[in-house]
Design a protein around this motif. Structure first.
Motif, PDB file in Angstrom:
ATOM      1  N   ASP A  19      10.781  -7.384  17.739  1.00 22.15           N
ATOM      2  CA  ASP A  19      10.505  -6.424  16.662  1.00 22.15           C
ATOM      3  C   ASP A  19       9.432  -6.942  15.708  1.00 22.15           C
ATOM      4  O   ASP A  19       8.592  -6.166  15.221  1.00 22.15           O
ATOM      5  N   LYS A  20       9.451  -8.231  15.436  1.00 25.19           N
ATOM      6  CA  LYS A  20       8.430  -8.814  14.558  1.00 25.19           C
ATOM      7  C   LYS A  20       7.049  -8.691  15.183  1.00 25.19           C
ATOM      8  O   LYS A  20       6.057  -8.435  14.494  1.00 25.19           O
ATOM      9  N   GLN A  21       6.977  -8.886  16.489  1.00 21.31           N
ATOM     10  CA  GLN A  21       5.691  -8.768  17.182  1.00 21.31           C
ATOM     11  C   GLN A  21       5.204  -7.317  17.188  1.00 21.31           C
ATOM     12  O   GLN A  21       4.013  -7.056  17.020  1.00 21.31           O
ATOM     13  N   VAL A  22       6.133  -6.389  17.397  1.00 20.96           N
ATOM     14  CA  VAL A  22       5.777  -4.965  17.413  1.00 20.96           C
ATOM     15  C   VAL A  22       5.223  -4.536  16.064  1.00 20.96           C
ATOM     16  O   VAL A  22       4.245  -3.780  15.975  1.00 20.96           O
ATOM     17  N   ASP A  23       5.858  -5.013  15.005  1.00 23.97           N
ATOM     18  CA  ASP A  23       5.394  -4.759  13.630  1.00 23.97           C
ATOM     19  C   ASP A  23       5.238  -3.262  13.345  1.00 23.97           C
ATOM     20  O   ASP A  23       4.310  -2.848  12.653  1.00 23.97           O
ATOM     21  N   GLY A  24       6.109  -2.450  13.934  1.00 22.17           N
ATOM     22  CA  GLY A  24       6.087  -1.014  13.685  1.00 22.17           C
ATOM     23  C   GLY A  24       4.914  -0.271  14.288  1.00 22.17           C
ATOM     24  O   GLY A  24       4.685   0.908  13.958  1.00 22.17           O
ATOM     25  N   LYS A  25       4.153  -0.918  15.185  1.00 22.57           N
ATOM     26  CA  LYS A  25       2.921  -0.305  15.697  1.00 22.57           C
ATOM     27  C   LYS A  25       3.121   0.542  16.947  1.00 22.57           C
ATOM     28  O   LYS A  25       2.199   1.230  17.381  1.00 22.57           O
TER      29      LYS A  25
END
Length: 212
Positions: A19-25
């Motif tokens: 989830d941190k890597q995705v960063d809402g993108k």
């Protein structure tokens, strides 16, 4: 294209890191169900030998493949099969990721652009595995061979082709898929250089399979 994450519920730290890597993108769905359903794990030597015959076309194939016995391997297999069946039934291209991958969120844009292009493919590998490579750019790999299952596209047409075989699993799921790609003449592509690496191979995570 649907982004799909294969997740082992006990390893919540992986989901948090992902989830941190995705960063809402980008959006993604999670497959963490371990319901075996109608899947049979048939590890009879006769069945394994039938499948191994399809793998002899690989120059690196040594023939030493054991039946799938570890519960951790079965868990991974069940989740991958659930995702393939969803791909077939929903008639959507699926980008399937394992929960230990390392990546930049912008890489999803590259995957999506390729998914929406006029390129002909059944599966495209975007992850790394054991230093395997095929050159630069998008390369057709023949005989078809996976490059791990850390990050890859699967087309619904191919998912439907293999659907009837997914109730009988005998070997580790990456080998099982390799058998099916040869059997059904999969148009397999590898993307070079890889966009996704494995966090459980030299990264921050311990393997959930190899150490059991």
């Amino acid at each position: 294209m649907i982004n799909c994450l294969i997740h082992y519920r006990k390893l919540e730290e992986r989901l948090e890191f992902f989830d941190k890597q995705v960063d809402g993108k980008f959006d993604y769905i999670i497959v963490d169900n371990e319901d075996q359903g109608d899947i049979i794990f048939d590890i009879s030597q006769e069945t394994i030998d039938k499948k191994k015959k399809y793998l002899k076309s690989y120059s690196t194939f040594g023939g030493d493949i054991q039946g799938i016995k570890k519960q951790s391997e079965k868990s991974v297999a069940i989740k991958q099969i659930i995702a393939w069946n969803m791909c077939a039934e929903e008639n959507e291209k699926y980008f399937i990721m394992e929960d230990d991958i390392l990546f930049q969120p912008e890489s999803i844009k590259t995957v999506e652009e390729i998914s929406n292009s006029d390129l002909e493919w059944d599966m495209i590998m975007f992850g790394e595995s054991c230093g395997l490579g095929a050159g630069e750019g998008l390369r057709v790999v023949s005989p078809p061979m996976t490059r791990g299952l850390s990050a890859y596209l699967i087309h619904p047409n191919f998912a439907r082709k293999i659907k009837s075989d997914l109730t009988n699993i005998s070997i580790a799921i990456d080998w099982e898929l390799n058998y099916l790609t040869v059997k059904y003449k999969c148009r397999m592509l590898w993307y070079e250089p890889f966009l996704f690496s494995q966090g459980s191979q030299g990264g921050p995570f311990k393997s959930s399979i190899q150490d059991q």
